[in-house]
Motif scaffolding. Structure first.
Motif: not given
Length: 72
Positions: A5-12
């Motif tokens: 299971r994959l998730s993607w977190e965008v963080r500065p």
């Protein structure tokens, strides 16, 4: 790892976050990371962490970590 299971977190602050998340592990970054992949055994999920504008090479590299683990 056939099912992930994959998730993607965008963080500065992806570079700083990835350095802290992998602190103390045998895997070391060469220079400052632009992204990383974190595996959670409790949720059986791989989370890719990037900055706001990753290219396809960065995403592909981190997805490969989710399926193969540490390969470099």
């Amino acid at each position: 790892m056939n099912k992930v299971r994959l998730s993607w977190e965008v963080r500065p602050d992806a570079a700083e976050y990835c350095l802290q998340a992998h602190k103390g592990r045998d895997q070391a970054f060469n220079g400052t990371p632009v992204a990383c992949a974190k595996w959670s055994q409790s949720t059986n999920e791989c989370t890719i962490v990037t900055g706001p504008n990753p290219d396809h090479v960065v995403l592909g590299h981190e997805v490969r970590h989710c399926f193969e683990g540490h390969f470099h």
